[in-house]
Each structure stands twice: as structure tokens, then as C-alpha cells.
Motif scaffolding. Structure first.
Motif, PDB file in Angstrom:
ATOM      1  N   ILE A   1       0.860  -1.182   0.000  1.00 35.85           N
ATOM      2  CA  ILE A   1       0.000   0.000   0.000  1.00 35.85           C
ATOM      3  C   ILE A   1       0.896   1.233   0.000  1.00 35.85           C
ATOM      4  O   ILE A   1       1.735   1.409   0.887  1.00 35.85           O
ATOM      5  CB  ILE A   1      -0.937   0.055   1.224  1.00 35.85           C
ATOM      6  N   LEU A   2       0.718   2.110  -0.992  1.00 39.19           N
ATOM      7  CA  LEU A   2       1.489   3.344  -1.105  1.00 39.19           C
ATOM      8  C   LEU A   2       0.543   4.530  -1.018  1.00 39.19           C
ATOM      9  O   LEU A   2      -0.654   4.417  -1.328  1.00 39.19           O
ATOM     10  CB  LEU A   2       2.227   3.405  -2.454  1.00 39.19           C
ATOM     11  N   ASP A   3       1.069   5.701  -0.645  1.00 43.33           N
ATOM     12  CA  ASP A   3       0.255   6.905  -0.767  1.00 43.33           C
ATOM     13  C   ASP A   3       0.380   7.426  -2.198  1.00 43.33           C
ATOM     14  O   ASP A   3       1.113   6.862  -3.021  1.00 43.33           O
ATOM     15  CB  ASP A   3       0.641   7.961   0.279  1.00 43.33           C
ATOM     16  N   GLN A   4      -0.329   8.500  -2.514  1.00 42.92           N
ATOM     17  CA  GLN A   4      -0.372   8.979  -3.894  1.00 42.92           C
ATOM     18  C   GLN A   4       0.974   9.512  -4.390  1.00 42.92           C
ATOM     19  O   GLN A   4       1.152   9.708  -5.601  1.00 42.92           O
ATOM     20  CB  GLN A   4      -1.435  10.067  -4.036  1.00 42.92           C
ATOM     21  N   ASP A   5       1.915   9.733  -3.468  1.00 46.38           N
ATOM     22  CA  ASP A   5       3.249  10.208  -3.844  1.00 46.38           C
ATOM     23  C   ASP A   5       4.293   9.106  -3.835  1.00 46.38           C
ATOM     24  O   ASP A   5       5.498   9.374  -3.904  1.00 46.38           O
ATOM     25  CB  ASP A   5       3.677  11.341  -2.906  1.00 46.38           C
ATOM     26  N   GLY A   6       3.844   7.850  -3.704  1.00 44.70           N
ATOM     27  CA  GLY A   6       4.761   6.717  -3.800  1.00 44.70           C
ATOM     28  C   GLY A   6       5.441   6.326  -2.518  1.00 44.70           C
ATOM     29  O   GLY A   6       6.385   5.516  -2.543  1.00 44.70           O
ATOM     30  N   GLN A   7       4.990   6.862  -1.372  1.00 48.65           N
ATOM     31  CA  GLN A   7       5.588   6.493  -0.089  1.00 48.65           C
ATOM     32  C   GLN A   7       4.946   5.218   0.446  1.00 48.65           C
ATOM     33  O   GLN A   7       3.720   5.115   0.506  1.00 48.65           O
ATOM     34  CB  GLN A   7       5.425   7.632   0.928  1.00 48.65           C
ATOM     35  N   PHE A   8       5.780   4.250   0.834  1.00 50.67           N
ATOM     36  CA  PHE A   8       5.270   2.985   1.355  1.00 50.67           C
ATOM     37  C   PHE A   8       4.532   3.222   2.675  1.00 50.67           C
ATOM     38  O   PHE A   8       5.028   3.925   3.561  1.00 50.67           O
ATOM     39  CB  PHE A   8       6.417   1.999   1.571  1.00 50.67           C
ATOM     40  N   LEU A   9       3.341   2.608   2.819  1.00 53.12           N
ATOM     41  CA  LEU A   9       2.560   2.743   4.045  1.00 53.12           C
ATOM     42  C   LEU A   9       2.463   1.440   4.825  1.00 53.12           C
ATOM     43  O   LEU A   9       2.675   1.414   6.037  1.00 53.12           O
ATOM     44  CB  LEU A   9       1.136   3.238   3.709  1.00 53.12           C
ATOM     45  N   ARG A  10       2.167   0.339   4.127  1.00 56.22           N
ATOM     46  CA  ARG A  10       1.902  -0.901   4.865  1.00 56.22           C
ATOM     47  C   ARG A  10       1.804  -2.073   3.881  1.00 56.22           C
ATOM     48  O   ARG A  10       1.575  -1.898   2.684  1.00 56.22           O
ATOM     49  CB  ARG A  10       0.585  -0.770   5.644  1.00 56.22           C
ATOM     50  N   TYR A  11       1.958  -3.289   4.437  1.00 54.07           N
ATOM     51  CA  TYR A  11       1.701  -4.511   3.684  1.00 54.07           C
ATOM     52  C   TYR A  11       0.327  -5.063   4.067  1.00 54.07           C
ATOM     53  O   TYR A  11      -0.160  -4.853   5.181  1.00 54.07           O
ATOM     54  CB  TYR A  11       2.732  -5.596   3.998  1.00 54.07           C
ATOM     55  N   ILE A  12      -0.289  -5.796   3.146  1.00 51.35           N
ATOM     56  CA  ILE A  12      -1.442  -6.650   3.440  1.00 51.35           C
ATOM     57  C   ILE A  12      -1.000  -8.090   3.164  1.00 51.35           C
ATOM     58  O   ILE A  12      -0.516  -8.384   2.068  1.00 51.35           O
ATOM     59  CB  ILE A  12      -2.655  -6.303   2.559  1.00 51.35           C
ATOM     60  N   HIS A  13      -1.169  -8.970   4.168  1.00 51.76           N
ATOM     61  CA  HIS A  13      -0.795 -10.381   3.985  1.00 51.76           C
ATOM     62  C   HIS A  13      -2.042 -11.260   3.847  1.00 51.76           C
ATOM     63  O   HIS A  13      -2.322 -11.790   2.778  1.00 51.76           O
ATOM     64  CB  HIS A  13       0.089 -10.848   5.141  1.00 51.76           C
ATOM     65  N   CYS A  14      -2.775 -11.466   4.928  1.00 50.40           N
ATOM     66  CA  CYS A  14      -4.028 -12.255   4.921  1.00 50.40           C
ATOM     67  C   CYS A  14      -3.865 -13.628   4.275  1.00 50.40           C
ATOM     68  O   CYS A  14      -4.759 -14.091   3.533  1.00 50.40           O
ATOM     69  CB  CYS A  14      -5.138 -11.462   4.222  1.00 50.40           C
ATOM     70  N   ASP A  15      -2.714 -14.274   4.495  1.00 46.17           N
ATOM     71  CA  ASP A  15      -2.466 -15.633   3.979  1.00 46.17           C
ATOM     72  C   ASP A  15      -2.683 -15.730   2.473  1.00 46.17           C
ATOM     73  O   ASP A  15      -3.244 -16.715   1.961  1.00 46.17           O
ATOM     74  CB  ASP A  15      -3.350 -16.657   4.701  1.00 46.17           C
ATOM     75  N   LEU A  16      -2.265 -14.728   1.746  1.00 51.40           N
ATOM     76  CA  LEU A  16      -2.434 -14.735   0.292  1.00 51.40           C
ATOM     77  C   LEU A  16      -1.474 -15.728  -0.365  1.00 51.40           C
ATOM     78  O   LEU A  16      -0.349 -15.931   0.113  1.00 51.40           O
ATOM     79  CB  LEU A  16      -2.194 -13.339  -0.271  1.00 51.40           C
ATOM     80  N   GLU A  17      -1.927 -16.331  -1.469  1.00 51.13           N
ATOM     81  CA  GLU A  17      -1.096 -17.251  -2.234  1.00 51.13           C
ATOM     82  C   GLU A  17      -1.017 -16.771  -3.675  1.00 51.13           C
ATOM     83  O   GLU A  17      -1.999 -16.799  -4.397  1.00 51.13           O
ATOM     84  CB  GLU A  17      -1.672 -18.674  -2.188  1.00 51.13           C
TER      85      GLU A  17
END
Length: 553
Positions: A508-524
Motif C-alpha cells: 500500500i502506497l500513498d499517492q506520492d509513492g511512499q510505502f505505508l503498509r503490507y497486506i498479507h491475509c495468507d495470500l497465495e
């Protein structure tokens, strides 16, 4: 007829033929009783418009130019004209897609009303505001130039006769600058006034069309709203300053002071966003722990992409030619095969709820409307890859050249190319070459164009003019980990979300390209992404062929 006998005539429902009618469906042109309204509305394949009987509108069908005794109650999609029943059965329209004129009228009327609303509530008031601003600036111009003249007079009195000639010359210079400024502002006023007159005429014509309910006028109407969204240039004038110094008879001309150069700054008119793009969304903070709220089993072997029709219905496509509409319970609502039988490269849902898909093998972009497939764009020398629909209704398409040495993004309005984005300000390619379907695209709420370029290991973001804003190449702390972005989407907060299938997470980035967070949720192996109107994220898992719905705001 005897008026007393006429008063006793009972109008009955067209469906049951027994109950008194109370309503009228303008879409189907039938009368309904209270009981039959529910049954009529149960057919969700048609956009019904049921109104009280006394408020019904009578339709003015146009007469067929080829068959004088018949009315045009059908519409030929290929010829783009109203036709009668005899025309439909003739060889002239053999093999053409024929639709109901009422359906066409309903869509056109809705489009006309949207145009009128936008003109009346948004575009014309902006022109009025601009005209008022120019008048205010002209008044300020008079005051400011008057002050300059006063300063010149005061300085002239101090210098007396030695500088009379210089005083006159400076006043002449001031007047000349003032005249040029006024001339420029008057020209700007005339341009705005002319545009306002055109807008008034268009709004008047639209009101007449809507009031007449004339099928011929409605079907031939061509919107000019996009032309007027780009406002005229706005003139900004800068009043010169006058510097004064102590008297020195040897340098009277220099000491009197000089005017700064004439300055007229013309700001090119802004392009107003469409009505759908102007509302400011409420602030929604990121959740500390995103939650998986639904899992959809799509039935494919591999799942490529997902596109939201609503918060509980999504279009999907996988390893074959069939595109599926599924609900959150994995129930198949409808399915459509591509026109050519080829696997689509990408799919997207338009603002009207229709589906577009790309067919690289045929070099086409296709629109699915009412389960009918229409080819809207056919390319030469390029293969269309991924596609997204913009807030203004345009289509953004990534494509690659035949020899796979060039990549670009093209904006289409309907079937017309409006913009091509390929190089930066130094003439260098913005996107990587080579590869096939390795670029994914989305428009952000600030109208930036975001491309996940897997071959370049970067998310490339340009503004709406195509100028590079930034490249995101992964979390700054993970210099040793490879970053291979796949799907990309944006939300109401202008966040940019991109799938990192190598490490099974979403950035997840903001509109200027700064990293904010990951989403995991056991994704494959997350691949395609989309966000619904409530900012729920849908993730297409490539290997499991499941679409997962995640709440992260």
C-alpha cells in the motif's frame, strides 16, 4: 361519445387484464396494477422505469422514412438509426444487432440529463465565476495604475522643470502598459462571454430535446460537454512597480525610476473533472490488521484478474475464453465467452456496469453490453494488453509493439485515441520493452496513471498529462529482495495498491509513492486486484483460482 358513458370506462392492467391500472412502465410501455408491478420488476435483465399512471410520458415515435405507414420502434446498433419492424426483417439490416428503441431512448435520455445537470450546476457556474474574476481584476487594475500615476506626479513635483519631459514619458509608458493589460483582459472577457453564450444555447437545446421526448432528436444528439470541461485560458496581469530615488541632476532619468517590464501571465484553462470525480471522500484510516471477509471459488484452474461490478458481485477471467460474473457465495450469475474464442488478456467494468476486455490475438478492445459483444478498437502494429476505465469514462490501455521493443499507454474516448504516453521529458521510455502481459494499469483519484511494470520491477506513475511523477521499486529497507509487481488498483483515499506475488503480499502506497503498509491475509500468489465502491479489496489468487475480499480501511 356520451361523456357519462365515457366516465364509466375502466382502464385495466395490461398483464392480468382484471385489476385497475395504477402504474405505467415507460421502459416497456405497458400499464400495470399494484399487484403486477412487483412481478414486472422481477425481470432484472431490463432497467424498468415504473411511474404513477397519471405521470406517464407519451412517446413520440418517428415515422420510418422508407415505410411511411410504420413507426420506428426498434434501433439498429450497426447503422446507428431508428428502424421499423419492416426494416428489421429486410435484407438491408440482415445480421445487424437490433435493440428496442425504448432501451436506447432511456440510455440516451439519462446521458442527456447528466450533461444538462453538469452544464447547469458545474460548468456554467465556473464560467460565470471566471467572468466575475476578470471584472474584479479590471477594477483593481484601475486602482493600481492610478496609484502609479500619483507616484509619478509626486516625484515630478519634486524634480520640477528639469524632469518634466521624463515625467511625461513615464506617464506615457504607464498608459501604454495599462492599455495593453486592458486589451488583453477585454479579449479574455470576450472569449469567456462567447463560450457562455454557446453553453446557454446548448442547455436550451438539451431542455427542448428532453421536453419533446423526440426519439429522432434524442438519438442524434452528440454531447459537447468534454469540449467545455477545458476552461478558456485565464489571464493574470502583473502591475509594474515604480522605483524612485533621490534627485541627482546629472542622472535625472535614472533617478526618476523605471517601470518594471509589462507582465501578462496566461494560465491555460483547467480541465474540470466530471461530476463523478469531484466529490471529496471521507478520510478512512488503514486498519492495523486487515480482515479477510469472503472467499470466492471461481472454478478456473488459474485466475488472472478480477473486476468489481458491485460490493458483492465481481467479474473474473482465467485460463480460458469464458468470463464469469460471481457473487460472494461463489454462485455463477452469468458467463460470456469472447467473440473470437481467444483468452482475454484483461477485463474491466465501465461506469455503466458494462464489461470491456482485450483480445491481443485479434488486436482488439471489445465492449460487452446487454450480453452483446461489440469490437470498439482494432489496432495496427500493436497488441492491446491490460485495460482500466477512468473516472471520466475514458479507457486506458497498455500495449506492446509487434516486435516487442516498445510499450506505451493510450487513452481512448470511445474509439478515438486522445493521448499516448510512452517517453519521459528526456525522450527515454517510461515502460519496459519485451514480455507479453507484464504491465497492469489503474487511474488514481487524483487522475495519476499508475502502471505496475513487472519487467522493470517498478510501479511507474505519471500525471494526467503523461509526465513522470515517480517510480516505486519496493520497500526501501528491502534492497536484497526482488520486487515483481503484478495487479494494481487505487482507492478513494488515492492509495496505490499493488500485488507482490513473489512474497505473497500487497504493497500500500500513498499517492506520492511512499510505502505505508503490507497486506498479507495468507495470500497465495496474488495477481489481479480491484477495489469496490466501499473500498473493499478483491484479490485474484493465480494458483488457487480464488478471489478474496479484504477489508483494510
Amino acid at each position: 361519445m356520451d361523456p357519462f358513458r365515457r366516465a364509466q370506462i375502466i382502464l385495466l392492467c395490461d398483464l392480468c387484464k382484471t385489476a385497475h391500472l395504477q402504474s405505467h412502465c415507460e421502459r416497456c410501455d405497458i400499464n400495470l396494477c399494484q399487484t403486477c408491478v412487483g412481478k414486472h420488476l422481477s425481470d432484472s435483465s431490463i432497467r424498468h422505469k415504473v411511474v404513477p399512471y397519471k405521470y406517464r410520458k407519451s412517446l413520440n415515435y418517428s415515422k420510418c422514412p422508407d415505410h411511411a405507414d410504420e413507426l420506428c420502434k426498434h434501433y439498429c446498433e450497426k447503422c446507428d438509426i431508428p428502424v421499423c419492424s419492416t426494416c428489421v426483417s429486410s435484407s438491408k439490416h440482415e445480421g445487424h444487432d437490433i435493440s428496442d428503441i425504448l432501451e436506447k431512448l432511456s440510455a440516451k435520455t439519462e446521458s442527456l440529463q447528466k450533461d444538462l445537470d453538469e452544464l447547469e450546476t458545474r460548468i456554467y457556474p465556473r464560467y460565470e465565476e471566471m467572468a466575475s474574476d476578470v471584472q474584479t481584476e479590471k477594477a483593481e487594475l484601475e486602482t493600481n495604475y492610478g496609484e502609479l500615476t500619483t507616484i509619478a506626479d509626486q516625484q515630478g513635483e519634486i524634480l520640477h522643470r528639469e524632469i518634466t519631459a521624463i515625467v511625461n514619458q513615464r506617464k506615457s509608458d504607464i498608459q501604454e502598459m495599462k492599455n495593453k493589460h486592458l486589451s488583453t483582459l477585454n479579449k479574455n472577457t470576450n472569449e469567456i462571454t462567447q463560450k457562455m453564450a454557446e453553453l446557454k444555447q446548448i442547455m436550451s437545446d438539451l431542455k427542448s430535446i428532453l421536453k419533446s421526448n423526440d426519439v429522432s432528436l434524442t438519438s442524434t444528439y452528440q454531447s459537447r460537454n468534454s469540449e467545455f470541461r477545458t476552461l478558456p485560458p485565464k489571464v493574470r496581469v502583473t502591475v509594474p512597480s515604480l522605483s524612485v530615488q533621490k534627485i541627482n541632476k546629472d542622472q535625472l532619468n535614472e533617478m526618476f525610476g523605471s517601470l518594471s517590464p509589462l507582465s501578462i501571465n496566461i494560465e491555460h484553462g483547467d480541465t474540470m473533472k466530471s461530476a463523478e470525480a469531484v466529490s471529496s471522500p471521507p478520510v478512512k484510516p488503514l486498519l492495523d490488521e486487515p480482515r479477510l471477509t469472503a472467499t470466492i471459488d471461481t472454478g478456473y484452474k488459474y485466475l488472472f484478474s478480477v473486476s468489481c461490478l458491485s460490493e458483492d458481485q465481481v467479474w473474473t477471467h482465467g485460463e480460458n475464453e469464458t468470463m464469469k460474473l460471481l457473487n460472494l457465495q461463489s454462485k455463477l450469475l452469468t458467463s460470456i465467452k469472447t467473440k473470437s474464442g481467444n483468452i482475454p488478456a484483461d477485463i474491466a467494468v465501465t461506469r455503466d456496469g458494462d464489461v470491456v476486455y482485450t483480445d491481443p490475438n485479434k488486436r482488439t478492445l471489445n465492449l460487452i453490453k446487454n450480453r452483446k459483444i461489440q469490437t470498439v478498437i482494432t489496432l495496427q502494429g500493436w497488441y492491446p494488453l491490460t485495460v482500466c476505465c477512468t473516472a471520466s469514462g475514458d479507457l486506458l490501455v497498455t500495449m506492446i509493439s509487434d516486435d516487442e521493443t516498445q510499450s506505451k499507454v493510450v487513452r481512448y474516448s470511445g474509439s478515438t485515441e486522445k493521448q499516448s504516453i510512452q517517453f519521459d521529458d528526456q525522450g527515454r521510455p517510461l515502460y519496459s520493452s519485451g514480455g507479453y502481459i507484464n504491465k497492469y494499469i489503474s487511474e488514481n483519484k487524483n487522475l495519476d496513471i499508475c502502471v505496475a511494470d513487472r519487467s522493470a520491477s517498478a510501479v511507474v506513475v505519471v500525471n494526467q498529462s503523461g509526465k513522470l511523477r515517480f517510480r516505486y521499486t519496493g520497500h526501501p529497507s528491502n534492497t536484497k529482495q526482488s520486487f515483481k509487481p503484478a495487479g494494481i488498483t487505487t482507492d478513494s483515499q488515492s492509495h496505490i495498491l499493488t500485488a507482490d506475488h513473489v512474497y505473497n503480499r500487497i504493497h500500500i502506497l500513498d499517492q506520492d509513492g511512499q510505502f505505508l503498509r503490507y497486506i498479507h491475509c495468507d495470500l497465495e500468489f496474488p495477481h489481479g486486484l480491484c477495489v469496490d465502491i466501499r473500498d473493499n479489496l478483491f484479490v485474484a489468487e493465480y494458483n488457487t483460482a480464488k478471489a478474496k475480499k479484504i477489508q483494510y480501511l
